[in-house]
Structure formats: structure tokens, C-alpha cells
Design an enzyme around this catalytic site. Structure first.
Site, PDB file in Angstrom:
ATOM      1  N   GLY A 141      87.443   1.813  52.795  1.00  0.00           N
ATOM      2  CA  GLY A 141      88.323   2.931  52.426  1.00  0.00           C
ATOM      3  C   GLY A 141      89.753   2.692  52.875  1.00  0.00           C
ATOM      4  CG  ASP A 188      94.265   3.548  47.061  1.00  0.00           C
ATOM      5  OD1 ASP A 188      94.479   4.600  47.686  1.00  0.00           O
ATOM      6  OD2 ASP A 188      93.149   3.241  46.598  1.00  0.00           O
ATOM      7  CE  LYS A 232      89.807   2.015  44.661  1.00  0.00           C
ATOM      8  NZ  LYS A 232      91.187   1.581  44.545  1.00  0.00           N
TER       9      LYS A 232
END
Ligand code: GLA
Length: 452
Positions: A141, A188, A232
């Protein structure tokens, strides 16, 4: 070159870069022309808000992806990695690149290349040799995959002597990353590209806006890995994509509920803030609560609510799931956006305790309403609170990965001792270093290019 694109390397990154340049020469047989750097990030608050067009509050970390590169005369891209488990990949630069198998690390390079080829057209003629070195733990994460996409994009642009403003890239690369099949938002990539040393960022989306926010003086952010991998492109993908679809369905419910008062239909929940700038987002919850049960709805029930057929809805949603917890998801997203606003105020006022309480409230909402926590994250959170954290929450998409904890600097050593003893000692093998699983992060600068 604009000043912002010149890479700032930490001492550790300088060592990694110097080693990388030597390895590049040894592996490829030519000298590297540039090194690019793209950092990972830790999100302090504002989880699962970005793809809803609502704000986030992350900072960049001192873990990064570095790529040493040299241009080629043809359109071939060869990507090597200093980690042996990521074998070499070769493909041709074009605006339609067939992906490798699901989960293949080379897809992150292809994602960046395809999008840039589409965007830059004839300007992007040259392929390149890339040697990648990353030290962001994957599935934690902390955005190792987005950092890889950002670094690949910067490397390909550098190989072609093309410059794009980082703001443009920050808006482009989330679209690029959909190539791997996740419906992610833009937090991100924007953090990796636009972060400022010593600051957190408040990022708003559609259009992208970024401003720096101070972090509490005298406090540290300690990040602890739950040891549950949340890749992911792996198992977490379906849970993540289902949340994105659920939020889109909430918009459809609101379209019907508010129809008379809406100038246009909602694309994201964030459109509520755009269309009703003077109304607090939480004002929209009572009408949703009156319409929706707490329990998840079946596809047939959702279809009836939004006035479509179950078949049509299935086609629109794909195979992400059969149960849609619309009320809970809406409650999380709308309240989380409100917490980001309050958190920014608390941080600007230097009120670490108020910020910590908002972190705690965010975690409860991620666990109970967004349902993205897991037993290991819960164990870490309980331990962190016992060990003196003034705020503790899961960070990133959830489903595993890390917690982020806010602590007075003086309490950090005692905190680490307790977490090590009660969480890591029984779980890590003797050969593993606990320092690879929990980290003290200070906010770092964003990505850059270092010409040799
Ligand atoms: C992942 C995604 C981000 C964001 C977070 C959850 O990290 O890549 O865009 O949605 O999850 O806040």
C-alpha cells in the site's frame, strides 16, 4: 531543464544510483545516460476518495524506484531489474501494446509507454534500455506500482529528450495505469511526481490541484506492514474495483433522488461538491439513508432502484461482484472527504492530537463502512494504540498492506519495541530483518531526472 525535474537524491539513493550506473554498464554494455527517480507514498488521510473526485492527504517517502537508461536507435524497449525475481522484458514502443499475462511486472512499463506513445505521437521515436532498481516494498500500500509507472514514463521521455510538465503527467499516468486492470484514482502518481520535501500534500482532482500542508513538528509517522500482501494487480484488484463500481452506483441513485435539483448527472460523488459548493457533503446522507438499507443490495435490487434492467447493469458493471453495499460506501466517502478538510485545518494549526483523532475515525470508517481492513491490520492498530500512537489507521487501498501511526518522536523507540515483540517476533523468520517491515518516514521530494 526546469528545476523541478532535476532529481533530488538522498544519500542512500545516491549509493543505489551509483551502483545502478555500474550495473547498467556491465549488463547492457553501454554507459547510462540518465537516472530517474520516482518515490512511493504513504497516505495520511483521505482513503478511497481520489477516484471519487474528492481530496487526499499523502506524502512521498524515502523509498523509490530508480531507472538508469540509455536511448536506442530503434523502437525496442528492454527493461531489466536489479532484483532477479523480475526477469528481463522486451517490447516495441507503439500506441497499442499487447499486455503480458496478468500480474507481470513488465505491464507497468508497457502501461507508461503506450500512454506516452498516444500522447506524444511522432515526438516519441526512440526505444531505450532501462535498468530498474526499487526499494518500495510491493503489495504494502506504498505505491510501488505507481512509482514504477512514473519512473518508466520519465525514463522514456528522457530517452527521447521530450519534456512534459509534471502536472500533465500526473493527470495522464492514472489513465495509463488502468492498463493493468485496476480502476485506480490519481493520488499515487500525483504524489510521486509533485511531492515537496518536508510537507504533506493536499491533492484535489478533476482538475488536479496540489498544495503543501505542514506535518506536525516533534512527531513521526511510523509505517508498519501487516505482512499481508495486497498486490494491485493481484487478489486486491477485485475488491478495489468493486468499491469503485459501488461508488458509481451511488451516483446513479443520487441522480434519481436529486433529479429535479441537478443541473446534470453525477460522474463522481465529488460532483456534489462542485454542483453544491455551499452544501456540506454530509447533508446528502439522510436522503440516501432513507432510500437505502444498511445491508448489501443484490444486482436486481440496484437495477430496480436506478431504473434499469439487471442484464444492462451486469453489462455495465462487469463481473466485479453480486452484492453492493451502497449506503456504507457512500457514508465512508462523504465523511472521509469531510475529515480531509478538517485534517488540513488541524495540521495548519499544528494540532497533532486533533489530526490523530481524525486518523482514528478514518480507520473506523475504512473498517466498518468501506470494509477494506483485515485481522492483521486490526491487530496492528490495537497494538499501536496501546503503545502510544496518537492516531493509527490503515493506509492505501487496504485488504492488507500497512498501517500509518502518528507518534511523539520521543515515544518511537518504545513503540517499535512493543510492535516488534508482539507482532513481528512470532511472524518473521530469523533470517528476516524487522527493519524491512516497519519504517519511520519523513516527507520527501517528488520525482526527478538526473542527467549523467
Ligand atoms: C490505491 C489506489 C489509489 C487510491 C488508494 C485508496 O492506492 O492506487 O488511487 O484509490 O488505493 O485511497
Amino acid at each position: 531543464m526546469p528545476a523541478e525535474t532535476i532529481a533530488v537524491l538522498s544519500r542512500h539513493e545516491e549509493q543505489r544510483a551509483s551502483h545502478l550506473i555500474d550495473t547498467f554498464q556491465a549488463t547492457i554494455g553501454t554507459p547510462a545516460r540518465c537516472v530517474v527517480r520516482a518515490p512511493g507514498r504513504v497516505n495520511l488521510l483521505g482513503e478511497h476518495t481520489d477516484y471519487n473526485g474528492l481530496p487526499v492527504l499523502p506524502m512521498a517517502i524515502d523509498r523509490s524506484v530508480l531507472i538508469a537508461l540509455a536511448p536506442r536507435l530503434d523502437r525496442t524497449i528492454r527493461v531489466f531489474n536489479t532484483a532477479r525475481r523480475f526477469g528481463p522484458r522486451t517490447y516495441t514502443l507503439s500506441d497499442a501494446i499487447a499486455p503480458y499475462a496478468d500480474g507481470d511486472w513488465g505491464n507497468y512499463s508497457k502501461a507508461a509507454a503506450q500512454e506516452l506513445a498516444r500522447r506524444c505521437g511522432a515526438q516519441l521515436q526512440r526505444g531505450a534500455e532501462f535498468l530498474v532498481d526499487g526499494d518500495i516494498p510491493s503489495g504494502a500500500g506504498l505505491s510501488s506500482s505507481s512509482a514504477l509507472v512514473v519512473a518508466n514514463a520519465l525514463a522514456l521521455l528522457a530517452a527521447n529528450d521530450v519534456e512534459l510538465p509534471f502536472e500533465t503527467l500526473a493527470a495522464l499516468l492514472p489513465v495509463a495505469e488502468r492498463y493493468v486492470g485496476t480502476l485506480s484514482g490519481g493520488m499515487d502518481q500525483a504524489t510521486s511526481l509533485l511531492a515537496r520535501a518536508g510537507h504533506a500534500l493536499r491533492i484535489d482532482f478533476f482538475p488536479l490541484r496540489v498544495r503543501t500542508v505542514p506535518v506536525p513538528a516533534g512527531y513521526s509517522f511510523v509505517v508498519c506492514h501487516s505482512l499481508i500482501q495486497a498486490e494491485k494487480s493481484g487478489a486486491a484488484k477485485q475488491g478495489y474495483n468493486l468499491r469503485v463500481i459501488e461508488c458509481r452506483l451511488v451516483c446513479r441513485v443520487l441522480d434519481r433522488l436529486l433529479s429535479a435539483g441537478l443541473p446534470r448527472s453525477l460522474t463522481t460523488l465529488g460532483d456534489l461538491a462542485v454542483l453544491f459548493p455551499h452544501r456540506p457533503l454530509l447533508d446528502f446522507l439522510p436522503s440516501l439513508t432513507a432510500q437505502l438499507p444498511e445491508r448489501p443490495l443484490s444486482l436486481t435490487e440496484v437495477a430496480a432502484l436506478i431504473g434499469t434492467s439487471p442484464q444492462r447493469l451486469r453489462e455495465e458493471c462487469g463481473a466485479v461482484g453480486d452484492a453492493f453495499a451502497l449506503l456504507r460506501r457512500a457514508r465512508h466517502v462523504l465523511s472521509e472527504a469531510e475529515r480531509v478538510a478538517q485534517a488540513e485545518t488541524a495540521l495548519r494549526a499544528g494540532d497533532a492530537l486533533a489530526f490523530g483523532q481524525l486518523m482514528d475515525a478514518s480507520h473506523a470508517s475504512c473498517r466498518d463502512d468501506y470494509e477494506v481492513s483485515c485481522p492483521e491490520l486490526e491487530e496492528l492498530i490495537a497494538l499501536a494504540r496501546d503503545a502510544g500512537a496518537v492516531g493509527a489507521r490503515l493506509t492505501g487501498a487496504g485488504f492488507g498492506g500497512c498501517t500509518v501511526n502518528l507518534l511523539p518522536e520521543a515515544d518511537v523507540p518504545g513503540f517499535l519495541t512493543r510492535i516488534d515483540r508482539h507482532f513481528y517476533r512470532s511472524r518473521l523468520a530469523h533470517s528476516e530483518r524487522v527493519g524491512d517491515y516497519r519504517f519511520i518516514f519523513k516527507p520527501q521530494a517528488g520525482a526527478g531526472v538526473f542527467r549523467l
